[in-house]
Design a protein around this motif. Structure first.
Motif: not given
Length: 345
Positions: A187-194, A220-226
């Protein structure tokens, strides 16, 4: 029970006890309470990661001071704790979770806490379309007979069970075999979240209890958790078919109750890629990665009557049932059930 009757019910705290909302400063004491309780029921701690508890209660939409209640004895000791979660959109099944210190059982504290939570979750009823069913849920370990008796006394009924699965390894498991054309990356946080969150939604649409909610709220919750300080992007695995996500396996470096255990948090395969061995390959890859990092145990949670066959997958991968958890529900307003109940929906 109709909602008007529920609003009118009151339960008084026993004399000498006081209650208030929690603050961040209370969480270490709260975790100790949880573990005093769990040791009396399952013989071990249920939460050892204080940072994970802090992050959980910082979830977008959750207000720790309003959405919790603590009970204190006259000597200042924390005797009870409860959370009431209504952040889902729509909040058709609020989640209620609480604990009472074993030293204070039998005094009515659990009854007070559960009544408080039931009244509290009713505040979101105007946010739930009038045609929809509204039913809060609670749960506890299968061994916890006292909470179950309380749930049943207060009108809750058992609706579902889940398992904590566990594998214990004295050697690496067989190497994963991905189908032709499927590649693995992290996973790459900058580009993969959505995209990864969308894959999670697609993977879990067939799971019991799934409720579709606005994309941005869930993201929003997904990003907060991971994407917090206790997560590790190198343990967030993505199976790719060209530029499309076929499956995900999002893991935590350690279990919530055991630092020596790795944890598979979210394992899912999107519909078009199912029944091709991707789930098993993702699972085996994570087992071997945890083994390489010195973990000899890996756990995960699964619906005991999983609609997509996940339980069989985990058993085939060498996992066994370690702990059972029973979920209860109380209907506070009749209506249409919108959470997934079967694969035909």
């Amino acid at each position: 029970m109709n909602t008007q009757t529920q609003k009118e019910m009151t339960v008084e705290l026993p004399e000498g006890f006081t209650a208030r909302g929690a603050t961040a400063d209370d969480l270490e004491s709260a975790m100790k309470l949880f573990n005093r309780w769990s040791r009396s029921v399952i013989g071990r701690d249920e939460l050892i990661d204080l940072d994970a508890l802090r992050e959980d209660l910082k979830s977008p939409g959750f207000n720790i001071e309003e959405d919790t209640r603590l009970i204190f004895a006259a000597n200042g000791k924390m005797a009870g704790y409860i959370e009431a979660w209504t952040i889902a959109k729509p909040p058709v099944h609020p989640w209620i979770w609480g604990r009472v210190d074993p030293d204070y059982e039998g005094k009515g504290l659990g009854t007070w806490l559960l009544h408080w939570a039931e009244r509290y979750v009713l505040r979101v009823l105007p946010d739930v379309p009038v045609e929809l069913r509204f039913a809060p849920r609670v749960g506890t370990y299968r061994e916890a007979q006292k909470p179950k008796k309380l749930f049943e006394k207060m009108g809750y009924r058992h609706v579902r069970s889940s398992y904590q699965m566990l594998i214990e390894m004295d050697a690496p498991v067989p190497e994963p075999e991905f189908p032709d054309g499927i590649t693995l990356r992290t996973y790459h946080p900058e580009v993969d979240a959505a995209a990864v969150y969308q894959a999670q939604r697609d993977s879990f649409r067939d799971h019991f209890g799934y409720v579709e909610e606005p994309f941005e709220e869930g993201l929003k919750r997904f990003k907060h958790f991971w994407e917090n300080d206790s997560s590790d992007p190198t343990l967030l695995f993505i199976a790719m078919d060209g530029d499309q996500i076929a499956g995900i396996n999002l893991c935590r470096p350690q279990g919530f109750d055991d630092v020596d255990m790795g944890w598979v948090g979210t394992l899912g395969v999107c519909r078009p890629w199912r029944k091709r061995g991707i789930g098993l390959a993702l699972l085996r890859h994570s087992f071997n990665e945890f083994y390489r990092r010195g973990k000899r145990k890996v756990g995960l949670g699964v619906d005991a009557q999983n609609l997509t066959g996940a339980l069989r997958l985990y058993e085939n991968a060498g996992m066994h049932v370690h702990q059972a958890f029973d979920q209860y529900e109380k209907e506070l307003r009749k209506g249409t059930e919108i959470s997934v109940q079967s694969l035909s929906e």
